[in-house]
Design a protein around this motif. Structure first.
Motif, PDB file in Angstrom:
ATOM      1  N   PRO A  49       0.836  -1.210   0.000  1.00  0.00           N
ATOM      2  CA  PRO A  49       0.000   0.000   0.000  1.00  0.00           C
ATOM      3  C   PRO A  49       0.865   1.252   0.000  1.00  0.00           C
ATOM      4  CG  PRO A  49      -0.806  -1.587   1.608  1.00  0.00           C
ATOM      5  CD  PRO A  49       0.513  -2.119   1.116  1.00  0.00           C
ATOM      6  N   ARG A  50       0.334   2.347  -0.527  1.00  0.00           N
ATOM      7  CA  ARG A  50       1.145   3.550  -0.738  1.00  0.00           C
ATOM      8  C   ARG A  50       1.892   3.981   0.520  1.00  0.00           C
ATOM      9  NH1 ARG A  50      -1.494   8.903  -3.240  1.00  0.00           N
ATOM     10  NH2 ARG A  50      -1.625   7.479  -5.022  1.00  0.00           N
ATOM     11  N   SER A  83       2.648   2.310   3.290  1.00  0.00           N
ATOM     12  CA  SER A  83       3.650   1.313   3.676  1.00  0.00           C
ATOM     13  C   SER A  83       4.817   1.310   2.703  1.00  0.00           C
ATOM     14  CB  SER A  83       3.007  -0.078   3.728  1.00  0.00           C
ATOM     15  OG  SER A  83       1.976  -0.121   4.684  1.00  0.00           O
TER      16      SER A  83
END
Length: 435
Positions: free
Chosen positions: A227-228, A230
């Motif tokens: 995810p962005r 992370s």
């Protein structure tokens, strides 16, 4: 975090851990052991740095991303080279090693990296062509235009039109580079001018139109899938961790190179010139080859060209500044051997630019670059090195004549703003690099 990515990071940590222990405790068992331990740490950290740099392109697209990726990928080399330049400010014996590391890595990148990536990409395209045609012997358009039958695959690697900007900057730097052996030194003012060229290159690269969605391989692909939030946290964390390992290992690795040469009876200059660049640039080469295997040879070559620009501008420009910061004068002096190395490196760069002026990297040209690169290890005398430099100039002149209509557009590219609405032809896009 994906288990596959975690395993790779833990492996790199395990390789780098002995160096961190030695660094923290201040132990130095033996120069050769230090060389192996700290060299392994630099390689491991370089892999992590390269993965993070490649994954960062997900959030920074376009030609600027390639320029930044190329800059980050050579940071390990910068750490070692700038240490030698800094140390030379107080110890003149180290002056030769700063130039040695730079010229070795520069020639390694063009003489081995460029042709190796091109040959791998062409080999992958040949296998793909054979598989798609079932081994048939019929002839078609694209490969035949490249001068090869369908069964044999393409004869050249087609570079994207955007590569002319990089080639233009590299051509200018290659010509300017001859001022260094002529002066016999690298003055601070000259270094500042080279850094200004690098800043101009980043500015122009930032204006180039986006070539579309990037493709990722290996560990970088695993990072991109996060995810962005992370992903960005992971990239930043990997940058910080790998940079810390590289900075902690650079000084003992550089000193161990010099001491190991004395201990083993090997020319320390040769170890610094070739072993250090091999350690710091191995990840960049491996990632470039992975791209080539996936049919993205043009993307790999573009990144390696950008690395050459970084070396001739930011790295060379920083050397006299590091020398001055270390207590030296305003000039980084060069002896006769270093002048010879700069001439050989500059002529090789001119030859490389001349070969790629038409944005086509032929198989025969790649083999010729590899051959000339290998010859320098057999030709060790000063007279022989200058003859080899002259041969490279002759080869460059031949290609300049053959590609004479491409010279002015290439030299003008750094001064011409790229059209924002330019729509490169399919063969000029990075994801479709084979002609």
């Amino acid at each position: 975090m994906p288990a596959a990515l975690l395993r790779r990071l833990l492996l790199c940590l395990a390789v780098a851990s002995p160096a961190l222990v030695l660094r923290i405790t201040g132990l130095a068992p033996h120069p050769v052991l230090d060389l192996v331990v700290f060299g392994a740490a630099v390689v491991a950290a370089s892999f992590v740095l390269a993965w993070a740099a490649e994954a960062a392109q997900k959030d920074i697209s376009g030609a600027l991303a390639i320029a930044i990726l190329a800059l980050i990928a050579v940071l390990p080399e910068y750490a070692v080279d700038l240490y030698y330049a800094f140390r030379s400010g107080s110890d003149p014996a180290y002056e030769q090693f700063a130039a040695a590391n730079m010229t070795g890595s520069n020639r390694l990148l063009l003489g081995l990296g460029w042709p190796l990536v091109a040959l791998v990409a062409l080999g992958a395209a040949r296998r793909a062509a054979g598989a798609s045609r079932g081994g048939g012997n019929s002839r078609g358009g694209g490969a035949s235009r490249g001068g090869a039958g369908i069964g044999r695959g393409p004869a050249f690697l087609q570079l994207p039109a955007a590569s002319r900007l990089d080639l233009g900057f590299l051509a200018i730097l290659a010509v300017v580079a001859f001022a260094i052996p002529l002066m016999g030194r690298i003055p601070v003012w000259f270094g500042i001018a080279l850094i200004a060229v690098f800043i101009a290159y980043l500015w122009r690269a930032g204006q180039a139109p986006d070539d579309g969605e990037e493709e990722f391989v290996g560990a970088a692909a695993l990072i991109v899938e996060l995810p962005r939030r992370s992903r960005r946290a992971t990239v930043i964390g990997l940058f910080v961790a790998s940079a810390a390992v590289i900075l902690a290992s650079a000084e003992p690795f550089a000193d161990a190179l010099v001491a190991s040469g004395t201990s083993l009876g090997i020319d320390s200059y040769m170890l610094v010139q070739w072993l250090a660049p091999l350690a710091s640039e191995a990840p960049e080469f491996i990632i470039a080859i992975l791209f080539a295997l996936r049919g993205l040879g043009a993307a790999a070559i573009t990144t390696l060209i950008a690395s050459k620009i970084n070396q001739w501008s930011l790295l060379v420009g920083s050397l006299p500044l590091a020398h001055l910061a270390g207590g030296g004068g305003t000039d980084l002096g060069l002896d006769a051997r270093q002048v010879e190395e700069f001439v050989l490196t500059a002529t090789q760069t001119v030859m490389g630019v001349a070969i790629l002026l038409a944005l086509r990297f032929h198989r025969a040209s790649a083999i010729a670059l590899l051959t000339l690169f290998a010859l320098q290890f057999a030709v060790t005398g000063t007279e022989g090195r200058y003859i080899l430099s002259a041969v490279q100039v002759v080869v460059a002149a031949w290609f300049l004549g053959a590609h004479r209509h491409e010279i002015l557009p290439t030299l003008a590219a750094p001064f011409r703003r790229p059209a924002a609405d330019a729509d490169p032809a399919p063969q000029d896009r990075v994801p479709a690099p084979i002609a």
